[in-house]
Design a protein around this motif. Structure first.
Motif, PDB file in Angstrom:
ATOM      1  N   SER A  30      -8.951   3.022  -8.129  1.00  0.00           N
ATOM      2  CA  SER A  30      -8.799   2.365  -6.832  1.00  0.00           C
ATOM      3  C   SER A  30     -10.059   1.643  -6.393  1.00  0.00           C
ATOM      4  N   THR A  40      -3.908   3.609  -8.074  1.00  0.00           N
ATOM      5  CA  THR A  40      -4.162   4.387  -6.865  1.00  0.00           C
ATOM      6  C   THR A  40      -5.153   5.516  -7.088  1.00  0.00           C
ATOM      7  N   ARG A  85       0.051   7.336  -2.280  1.00  0.00           N
ATOM      8  CA  ARG A  85      -0.772   6.997  -3.439  1.00  0.00           C
ATOM      9  C   ARG A  85      -1.200   8.265  -4.177  1.00  0.00           C
ATOM     10  N   ARG A  90      -1.489  -0.200  -7.218  1.00  0.00           N
ATOM     11  CA  ARG A  90      -1.807  -0.832  -5.936  1.00  0.00           C
ATOM     12  C   ARG A  90      -1.688  -2.347  -6.017  1.00  0.00           C
TER      13      ARG A  90
END
Length: 940
Positions: free
Chosen positions: A198, A464, A506, A691
């Motif tokens: 992330s 994520t 997430r 994401r």
């Protein structure tokens, strides 16, 4: 121009090589360029040559020209019949001057090189009118016999050497060969796809066969372009794609028995690569020449150079110049000149120098400075010298390359050492985080990105996974970690840990095993074809949280009463409570246990009867709303996808009431998702791993979002905040009951659970699965521990019973609870999580008409106003009077509070101010008793 990777325009034309790269007008239906050919293709003007047909004896005729046979020039005929390039060349006597030799072809030029004028021929000595009508032999009058022999030998040798070229050139210029060499848009280069954490920089895994990143030709550092042209093809900006001198040299060498060679232009090198041909034959080289020529008409020089730079191999596992710059210098060729970390002229020369031979062979060590510095230095000096000589050739505008380049004088010391064992295309696949690849692929398919597109590479996928949380998950759950509670235990113990952000779904940490290849204990397992092959284990009492939610959502209150003595329906046996029955139960009475106490103490009977009242399918439905996607089949080892089953179908499956306390398998991933919904006050977010998805912009080279991709949060209300508040309230008590409260008073919810071991080799009381689930408002996590080993005879995995260090049966509050606590403490600190409070308790959802199946005990009689035997009785109204005469039990009134049960049995006794009670005071005034184990959960 067509974009890189697009199909070639249908209007593209085949053209005869010429001095410029101008295109044939669209209305030129012949498809040929009528401009004069380069010198290598020219011949004197004269008569007409018939291409593809017949010609009279003495006329120059180019017939069908298959490649690979024998080239035969008939004596005295002046005809080239069936010209087969690539076989033996048989050359007869030179033909007499004949009418019709030379001239313009009927369809295209006949590119047959004329004999020397000195030996007679059109326009030569002995041909005063220039028409080629003189008789053969004029030249012989001025040559002596020795000169003739030498001349003839030279002619024959030279003819043999260049015959392939001349016939090839004729074929290239002819309809038969030129039109039958297909030029198709080269397929896009396979690249590496990176899965990033992330933070958008930590590499979790790399996919793809080739370590390559395609970069736009217009954004490549001009010094790199100059260096490569200097090293590989000084005349790149001057020729039309074909180096005729190189072809002649190669043909001569091949004919005279030397090594089989290829031509040297960058365009031809790229043509060879684009056609995927590895062998070097006359046929192949001719075809490459045609394709190179067609490429020069289709693309600009910069486009060809860019394609070449993106495809060529530089050694160190690096395909393409961007991967090479990172492998050798840790830099990017997209960084503009003059900026920090831009490739310098000296470094560009290092990259260009290795192209000639990037890897060692049996005869040469290659040009990688790490492996062969002496030759690398020589090749570098050659490249640098050519860079200074070329300065600013066409195609490298002065705006991009500073004028007056000062060639470097010292070999750069900035090159990095390379570890050949270091991963280049499968980076991270030996790490636990690589197990998320299967989820990423499935999510990309849902976004419209096929497996083929993913395998082609070039994508950058931001996942994520929080690298800080992932690190803590691996420390806690991986038995190889010295800090893990599993460290030092048998390798047969397996574990899983999944953590999710409740606010958005997430997945921030995922551990299902030590690497990508091993079985995934945290989620579903699939074959390469995508078929489900297994995953998930019985969750035991941890599944009671979903039964509880279903009950509260149906109106049952936490104070409803349930009977622990009832047997199963339909003549079934006793409901197991892991040995905790009778007087050991902390209930109000033998037939009265509240839902609150049943949840805290994890009693199975209450949840069995809740599933009976609600129906098993209602419990499963609520679990699905919370986040459970897969559940075990009641009769087989199969798993059912709850997204595809209706309530009717669920009912038809025949799930038993044991679903209420966790008989049927689910995955740790789904369990974490369910807990996240509880922590998020009843709002469900689908657990996901992607994401964003990006790819390089073809113009700027920067990564930009792929249209239609990326996470799309879709929160859904699974149950009311009031229900969530009641569930949170009771779950907050469980970590403390099991001695695993989080550090620094951090608020957390939790639930422990086990499932009994039923396989061979176990004994009564053994467990096979142990769980701990729960979390904070910022992190929801599920932990599973089990055990298995391979049967050497059957080669199948067999389950084993699980034990705590010391030999006692493992339960959810022990090792799994320790892993859970260790992770949440460290991960919360690592990500800087706040200590947020859960909702205040609520009873707004309660329907007073909803009753349990227990028997409410009668209220105790009021204490007498005055007891002469106990003058303190009734003074401290918060404490009931001791009853030493009560029924079947024996109270002692001294603060022990441990009666044996039954109305009136010993209460907790009187506690005087400032005097600690003597004994373990029970939770109920009727003397229900205290804990029987340090971990009170673990009903099956």
């Amino acid at each position: 121009m067509n974009s890189y990777g697009d199909q070639q325009s249908a209007r593209a034309r085949a053209r005869v090589p010429g001095p410029s790269a101008a295109s044939t007008p669209d209305d030129d239906q012949s498809g040929y360029d009528e401009r004069p050919s380069p010198d290598a293709y020219r011949r004197p003007a004269g008569g007409r040559a018939s291409v593809g047909g017949s010609a009279p004896r003495g006329a120059a005729s180019v017939g069908a020209a298959p490649v690979g046979g024998r080239a035969s020039v008939g004596a005295g005929t002046g005809s080239v019949g069936s010209a087969r390039v690539g076989g033996r060349a048989s050359v007869g006597a030179p033909p007499a001057a004949a009418p019709g030799y030379g001239g313009r072809a009927a369809v295209a030029r006949a590119a047959v090189r004329p004999v020397s004028p000195g030996a007679g021929g059109p326009g030569g000595p002995g041909d005063p009118d220039g028409a080629g009508n003189d008789k053969r032999g004029s030249a012989g009058k001025i040559l002596n016999k020795a000169s003739k022999r030498r001349r003839r030998t030279n002619i024959l040798t030279a003819a043999a050497a260049v015959l392939v070229i001349l016939l090839g050139a004729g074929v290239v210029g002819g309809t038969y060969f030129f039109d039958n060499v297909d030029f198709k848009e080269p397929t896009a280069e396979a690249q590496t796809t990176q899965l990033l954490a992330s933070d958008n920089k930590t590499v979790l895994s790399s996919l793809g066969q080739f370590n390559r990143s395609i970069v736009p030709d217009g954004s490549i550092n001009p010094l790199v372009k100059l260096a490569v042209v200097s090293a590989e093809d000084k005349g790149f900006y001057k020729h039309n794609g074909i180096d005729m001198k190189g072809i002649a040299r190669a043909a001569w060498n091949n004919f005279t028995g030397g090594d089989t060679q290829g031509a040297s232009t960058i365009t031809q090198q790229y043509a060879k690569y684009a056609t995927k041909r590895k062998e070097i034959t006359y046929n192949v080289k001719l075809r490459e020449a045609v394709i190179a020529r067609k490429m020069e008409d289709e693309y600009s020089k910069d486009e060809i150079l860019g394609r070449y730079l993106n495809s060529v191999y530089f050694g160190r596992g690096a395909y393409g110049v961007e991967a090479a710059a990172k492998a050798y210098f840790g830099k990017s060729v997209l960084t503009p000149i003059g900026q920090k970390n831009a490739i310098t002229a000296g470094e560009a020369a290092v990259l260009a120098a290795v192209i000639k031979q990037p890897e060692p062979t049996a005869t040469h060590k290659g040009y990688d400075p790490q492996k062969n510095m002496p030759d690398a230095l020589d090749r570098w000096k050659y490249t640098v010298g050519n860079m200074a000589e070329l300065a600013l050739p066409a195609g490298l505008p002065a705006a991009k390359v500073p004028a007056g380049i000062n060639p470097p004088t010292e070999y750069p010391k900035t090159w990095k050492k390379w570890d050949p064992d270091k991963c280049t295309t499968t980076c991270g696949n030996n790490k636990p985080s690589a197990k998320i690849v299967k989820y990423v692929k499935r999510e990309l398919r849902d976004m419209g990105i096929s497996d083929a597109e993913l395998n082609q590479g070039g994508l950058q996928i931001r996942t994520t996974i929080d690298p800080r949380a992932q690190e803590q998950a691996e420390k806690a759950a991986n038995s190889q970690s010295k800090k893990s509670p599993l460290n030092g235990m048998s390798s047969t113990y397996k574990s899983a840990l999944v953590a999710i952000d409740p606010d958005n779904g997430r997945v921030i940490a995922y551990y299902g095993g030590p690497d990508a290849a091993s079985w995934d204990y945290a989620g579903p397992n699939y074959t390469d074809a995508g078929d489900f092959v297994g995953g998930g284990r019985p969750p035991g009492s941890t599944f009671k949280i979903y039964t509880l939610i279903a009950a509260l959502a149906d109106g049952y209150g936490m104070d409803t009463i349930w009977d622990p003595t009832l047997k199963k329906v339909d003549g079934g046996g006793k409901i197991s409570n892991s040995g905790r029955e009778g007087g050991s139960l902390k209930c109000k009475a033998p037939k009265a246990c509240t839902l609150q106490v049943s949840t805290e103490q994890s009693y199975n009977f209450t949840f069995y009867w809740l599933a009976d009242k609600l129906g098993p399918e209602k419990v499963i439905e609520m679990a699905h709303k919370a986040g459970i996607q897969l559940i075990g089949d009641p009769e087989t080892t199969a798993r059912w996808n709850l997204n595809t089953l209706t309530e009717k179908q669920l009912k038809e499956k025949g799930y038993g009431r044991e679903v209420g306390f966790g008989q049927y398998a689910i995955t740790a991933l789904d369990h974490a998702s369910g807990v996240a919904t509880i922590a998020n006050d009843g709002v469900y977010h689908k657990a996901h791993f992607v994401r964003s998805v990006s790819q390089r912009d073809p113009k700027t080279g920067k990564f930009v979002a792929v249209k239609g991709t990326g996470e799309k949060l879709d929160p859904k209300k699974a149950f009311s905040p009031d229900v969530a508040a009641a569930v949170q309230n009771v779950m907050e008590k469980i970590p403390g009951i099991n001695g695993i409260s989080l550090a620094n008073g951090r608020k957390a919810i939790g639930k422990t659970g086990t499932w009994e071991f039923t396989g061979k080799g176990g004994k009564a009381g053994d467990n096979g699965d142990a769980w701990m689930v729960g979390g904070t408002k910022e992190i929801a996590a599920s932990v599973w521990v089990g055990r298995e080993k391979e049967n050497k005879k059957t080669k199948q995995m067999e389950l084993l019973p699980i034990y705590k260090p010391g030999g006692k049966p493992m339960n959810g509050g022990s090792i799994p609870g320790e892993i859970w606590k260790m992770f949440l403490d460290s991960a919360s600190k690592a990500i800087g999580a706040e200590n947020k409070a859960f909702l205040p308790n609520s009873t707004a959802f309660v329907d007073p008409s909803k009753k349990g199946n227990g028997v409410e005990p009668p209220p105790p009689p009021p204490p007498p106003a005055n007891d002469p035997q106990n003058p303190l009785c009734g003074i401290f109204q918060q404490q009931p009077c001791n009853d030493n005469n009560g029924g079947a039990g024996n109270g002692n009134g001294n603060g022990n509070g441990n009666g044996n049960g039954g109305p009136g049995n010993g209460g907790p006794g009187i506690t005087l101010p400032g005097v600690p009670p003597n004994g373990d005071t029970g939770t109920n005034p009727d003397g229900g008793g205290g804990q029987t184990d340090e971990n009170t959960d673990d009903g099956n």
